[in-house]
Motif scaffolding. Structure first.
Motif, PDB file in Angstrom:
ATOM      1  N   GLY A 130      56.894  90.058  51.573  1.00  0.00           N
ATOM      2  CA  GLY A 130      57.089  91.133  52.271  1.00  0.00           C
ATOM      3  C   GLY A 130      56.335  91.005  53.742  1.00  0.00           C
ATOM      4  O   GLY A 130      56.747  91.564  54.698  1.00  0.00           O
ATOM      5  N   ASN A 131      55.474  90.069  53.717  1.00  0.00           N
ATOM      6  CA  ASN A 131      54.858  89.757  55.051  1.00  0.00           C
ATOM      7  C   ASN A 131      55.859  88.714  55.844  1.00  0.00           C
ATOM      8  O   ASN A 131      56.560  88.197  55.234  1.00  0.00           O
ATOM      9  CB  ASN A 131      53.324  89.123  55.011  1.00  0.00           C
ATOM     10  N   THR A 132      55.334  88.584  57.218  1.00  0.00           N
ATOM     11  CA  THR A 132      56.045  87.668  57.940  1.00  0.00           C
ATOM     12  C   THR A 132      55.255  86.942  58.563  1.00  0.00           C
ATOM     13  O   THR A 132      54.070  87.144  58.859  1.00  0.00           O
ATOM     14  CB  THR A 132      57.008  88.556  58.924  1.00  0.00           C
ATOM     15  N   VAL A 133      55.721  85.689  59.167  1.00  0.00           N
ATOM     16  CA  VAL A 133      55.066  84.544  59.874  1.00  0.00           C
ATOM     17  C   VAL A 133      55.908  84.338  61.168  1.00  0.00           C
ATOM     18  O   VAL A 133      57.030  83.887  61.044  1.00  0.00           O
ATOM     19  CB  VAL A 133      54.957  83.154  58.971  1.00  0.00           C
ATOM     20  N   SER A 134      55.120  84.511  62.148  1.00  0.00           N
ATOM     21  CA  SER A 134      55.900  84.126  63.628  1.00  0.00           C
ATOM     22  C   SER A 134      56.120  82.721  63.675  1.00  0.00           C
ATOM     23  O   SER A 134      55.354  81.805  63.275  1.00  0.00           O
ATOM     24  CB  SER A 134      54.828  84.841  64.887  1.00  0.00           C
ATOM     25  N   LEU A 135      57.125  82.345  64.440  1.00  0.00           N
ATOM     26  CA  LEU A 135      57.689  80.902  64.751  1.00  0.00           C
ATOM     27  C   LEU A 135      57.514  80.877  65.873  1.00  0.00           C
ATOM     28  O   LEU A 135      58.191  79.985  66.629  1.00  0.00           O
ATOM     29  CB  LEU A 135      59.169  80.923  64.322  1.00  0.00           C
ATOM     30  N   GLN A 136      56.461  81.432  66.756  1.00  0.00           N
ATOM     31  CA  GLN A 136      56.302  81.036  67.974  1.00  0.00           C
ATOM     32  C   GLN A 136      55.913  79.643  68.593  1.00  0.00           C
ATOM     33  O   GLN A 136      55.958  79.342  69.628  1.00  0.00           O
ATOM     34  CB  GLN A 136      55.336  82.137  68.848  1.00  0.00           C
ATOM     35  N   ALA A 137      54.882  79.209  67.519  1.00  0.00           N
ATOM     36  CA  ALA A 137      54.510  77.844  67.816  1.00  0.00           C
ATOM     37  C   ALA A 137      55.427  76.693  67.853  1.00  0.00           C
ATOM     38  O   ALA A 137      56.776  77.081  67.283  1.00  0.00           O
ATOM     39  CB  ALA A 137      53.576  77.526  66.870  1.00  0.00           C
ATOM     40  N   LEU A 138      55.399  75.666  68.265  1.00  0.00           N
ATOM     41  CA  LEU A 138      56.216  74.735  68.266  1.00  0.00           C
ATOM     42  C   LEU A 138      56.631  74.109  66.840  1.00  0.00           C
ATOM     43  O   LEU A 138      57.472  73.315  66.547  1.00  0.00           O
ATOM     44  CB  LEU A 138      56.150  73.492  69.246  1.00  0.00           C
ATOM     45  N   GLU A 139      55.393  74.328  65.972  1.00  0.00           N
ATOM     46  CA  GLU A 139      55.469  73.575  64.521  1.00  0.00           C
ATOM     47  C   GLU A 139      54.800  74.707  63.502  1.00  0.00           C
ATOM     48  O   GLU A 139      53.700  75.041  64.042  1.00  0.00           O
ATOM     49  CB  GLU A 139      54.770  72.462  64.649  1.00  0.00           C
ATOM     50  N   SER A 189      56.002  70.923  54.122  1.00  0.00           N
ATOM     51  CA  SER A 189      57.077  70.908  54.923  1.00  0.00           C
ATOM     52  C   SER A 189      56.664  71.449  56.190  1.00  0.00           C
ATOM     53  O   SER A 189      55.770  72.143  56.325  1.00  0.00           O
ATOM     54  CB  SER A 189      58.300  71.584  54.271  1.00  0.00           C
ATOM     55  N   LYS A 190      57.754  71.393  57.332  1.00  0.00           N
ATOM     56  CA  LYS A 190      57.394  71.951  58.739  1.00  0.00           C
ATOM     57  C   LYS A 190      58.708  72.645  59.156  1.00  0.00           C
ATOM     58  O   LYS A 190      59.888  72.018  58.947  1.00  0.00           O
ATOM     59  CB  LYS A 190      56.856  70.715  59.503  1.00  0.00           C
ATOM     60  N   ILE A 191      58.351  73.656  59.934  1.00  0.00           N
ATOM     61  CA  ILE A 191      59.571  73.787  60.987  1.00  0.00           C
ATOM     62  C   ILE A 191      59.332  73.527  62.319  1.00  0.00           C
ATOM     63  O   ILE A 191      58.367  74.013  62.824  1.00  0.00           O
ATOM     64  CB  ILE A 191      59.817  75.475  60.644  1.00  0.00           C
ATOM     65  N   ILE A 192      60.083  73.052  62.894  1.00  0.00           N
ATOM     66  CA  ILE A 192      59.712  72.028  64.302  1.00  0.00           C
ATOM     67  C   ILE A 192      60.918  72.863  65.124  1.00  0.00           C
ATOM     68  O   ILE A 192      62.013  72.652  65.119  1.00  0.00           O
ATOM     69  CB  ILE A 192      59.726  70.791  64.326  1.00  0.00           C
ATOM     70  N   LEU A 230      64.152  73.131  63.297  1.00  0.00           N
ATOM     71  CA  LEU A 230      64.581  71.926  62.276  1.00  0.00           C
ATOM     72  C   LEU A 230      63.490  72.154  61.276  1.00  0.00           C
ATOM     73  O   LEU A 230      62.441  71.994  61.366  1.00  0.00           O
ATOM     74  CB  LEU A 230      64.485  70.739  62.966  1.00  0.00           C
ATOM     75  N   TYR A 231      64.187  72.255  59.887  1.00  0.00           N
ATOM     76  CA  TYR A 231      63.070  72.354  58.744  1.00  0.00           C
ATOM     77  C   TYR A 231      63.072  70.710  58.097  1.00  0.00           C
ATOM     78  O   TYR A 231      64.297  70.131  57.824  1.00  0.00           O
ATOM     79  CB  TYR A 231      63.837  73.249  57.629  1.00  0.00           C
ATOM     80  N   VAL A 232      61.770  70.254  58.108  1.00  0.00           N
ATOM     81  CA  VAL A 232      61.684  68.683  57.724  1.00  0.00           C
ATOM     82  C   VAL A 232      60.532  68.729  56.539  1.00  0.00           C
ATOM     83  O   VAL A 232      59.771  69.701  56.594  1.00  0.00           O
ATOM     84  CB  VAL A 232      61.336  67.907  59.037  1.00  0.00           C
ATOM     85  N   LYS A 233      60.645  67.467  56.020  1.00  0.00           N
ATOM     86  CA  LYS A 233      59.654  67.056  55.041  1.00  0.00           C
ATOM     87  C   LYS A 233      58.345  66.999  55.559  1.00  0.00           C
ATOM     88  O   LYS A 233      58.140  66.692  56.880  1.00  0.00           O
ATOM     89  CB  LYS A 233      60.138  66.073  54.102  1.00  0.00           C
ATOM     90  N   GLY A 234      57.060  67.379  54.800  1.00  0.00           N
ATOM     91  CA  GLY A 234      55.784  67.023  55.233  1.00  0.00           C
ATOM     92  C   GLY A 234      55.303  65.645  55.152  1.00  0.00           C
ATOM     93  O   GLY A 234      55.995  64.673  54.849  1.00  0.00           O
ATOM     94  N   ASP A 235      53.817  65.326  55.004  1.00  0.00           N
ATOM     95  CA  ASP A 235      53.317  64.181  55.081  1.00  0.00           C
ATOM     96  C   ASP A 235      53.050  63.663  53.547  1.00  0.00           C
ATOM     97  O   ASP A 235      51.977  63.805  53.179  1.00  0.00           O
ATOM     98  CB  ASP A 235      52.319  64.031  55.755  1.00  0.00           C
ATOM     99  N   TYR A 236      54.123  63.178  52.658  1.00  0.00           N
ATOM    100  CA  TYR A 236      53.778  62.831  51.286  1.00  0.00           C
ATOM    101  C   TYR A 236      54.872  61.654  51.193  1.00  0.00           C
ATOM    102  O   TYR A 236      55.792  61.646  51.747  1.00  0.00           O
ATOM    103  CB  TYR A 236      53.850  63.902  50.320  1.00  0.00           C
TER     104      TYR A 236
END
Length: 298
Positions: free
Chosen positions: A129-138, A161-164, A171-177
């Motif tokens: 139910g909580n939200t996370v802002s997408l103001q950052a570049l990553e 994963s990351k949202i860039i 863009l939703y991409v894989k993380g560092d693994y």
């Protein structure tokens, strides 16, 4: 009812925060309920869960650890009003005045509202139910203490994963693994995707919805479900004694200390005598065994 948290910084300046919810997060990231901006505080440092008359504290994998009453917290631990939480350069207190333990405020369904920015809506988990802002570049999703969306599943990578944001789209991409795991969006396995309003990201058991600015969303049902799940989980953990209090640990530590002191004060001659007695007992047992063998061979 509400719970009041007092924060003291390294200049002895006091700040007060008052909450009616039963899950309170503390860290450097802007999305926390209590934001501590110093660099020696992790983005998601620790959280407090309130259940009836209990306060449960949990370190969220922070770099510099969470300390209560001069003892590092390594698992979920019950604390009490008056205990001192040390986080980096901060002292954090639960205000004792008027504390009853019954904090829960009634959740109110205000209906759908338009998102004021691009954001992620958590459907389930402790922060459902909580939200996370997408103001950052990553925006990082993972088990790392610095992740923007913190995963409670230890089997997941530190950066899953990351949202860039590239200035035009997300863009939703894989993380560092290095393993072959795929991302899951709208029940489809993929390596990356341009996000659109209403897309559902699945990470382990966590569901995350992408909400575009101006679009309607309603977090009420997710908030209610997360609160009920949280209460059931904590109740079970307390019943199974998975959660011990800071004061119980202090008592165990004190008993251990007293035993060690008693051992240290025992005269060396007593240890020598005990050692000789043990050696004599072992020697007697071996001798008896040889006697038994010799009698069998006659």
């Amino acid at each position: 009812m509400s719970v009041k948290i007092i924060v003291e910084n390294d200049r002895s300046h006091l700040s007060s925060f008052e909450f009616v919810q039963n899950l309170i997060t503390v860290g450097r990231a802007p999305g926390n309920d209590v934001v501590l901006p110093e660099r020696n505080v992790s983005r998601h440092h620790f959280q407090l869960e309130i259940l009836d008359d209990r306060i449960i504290i949990e370190d969220m994998g922070s770099y510099n650890s969470t300390v209560v009453n001069a003892k590092e917290i390594v698992r979920k631990t019950e604390m009490f009003p008056g205990d001192i939480i040390i986080v980096g350069d901060y002292n954090v207190y639960i205000d004792e005045e008027g504390w009853s333990g019954h904090v829960s405020g009634a959740l109110v369904d205000n209906g759908p509202a338009a998102a004021s920015e691009n954001l992620l809506l958590l459907h389930n988990g402790p922060k459902g139910g909580n939200t996370v802002s997408l103001q950052a570049l990553e925006t990082v999703i993972g088990t790392h203490a610095g992740a923007d969306v913190y995963l409670y599943d230890s089997d997941m990578p530190a950066t899953h994963s990351k949202i860039i944001f590239d200035g035009n789209m997300y863009l939703y991409v894989k993380g560092d693994y290095k393993d072959e795991r795929k991302l899951i969006v709208n029940d489809t396995d993929l390596d990356s995707i341009d996000m659109r309003n209403g897309d559902i990201i699945v990470v382990g058991s966590l569901e995350i919805e992408f909400i575009e600015k101006g679009e309607d969303f309603n977090p009420y049902s997710y908030l209610a479900a997360a609160e009920e799940e949280r209460r059931q989980r904590l109740t079970q953990e307390i019943a199974e004694k998975q959660i011990r209090s800071v004061r119980e640990r202090d008592e165990v530590t004190e008993i251990t200390r007293q035993v060690k002191q008693a051992v240290a004060k025992t005269p060396k001659i007593i240890w020598i005598i005990l050692g000789l007695l043990v050696a004599f007992a072992i020697g007697a047992a071996v001798a008896l065994q040889f006697v038994d063998i010799s009698m069998l061979t006659k």
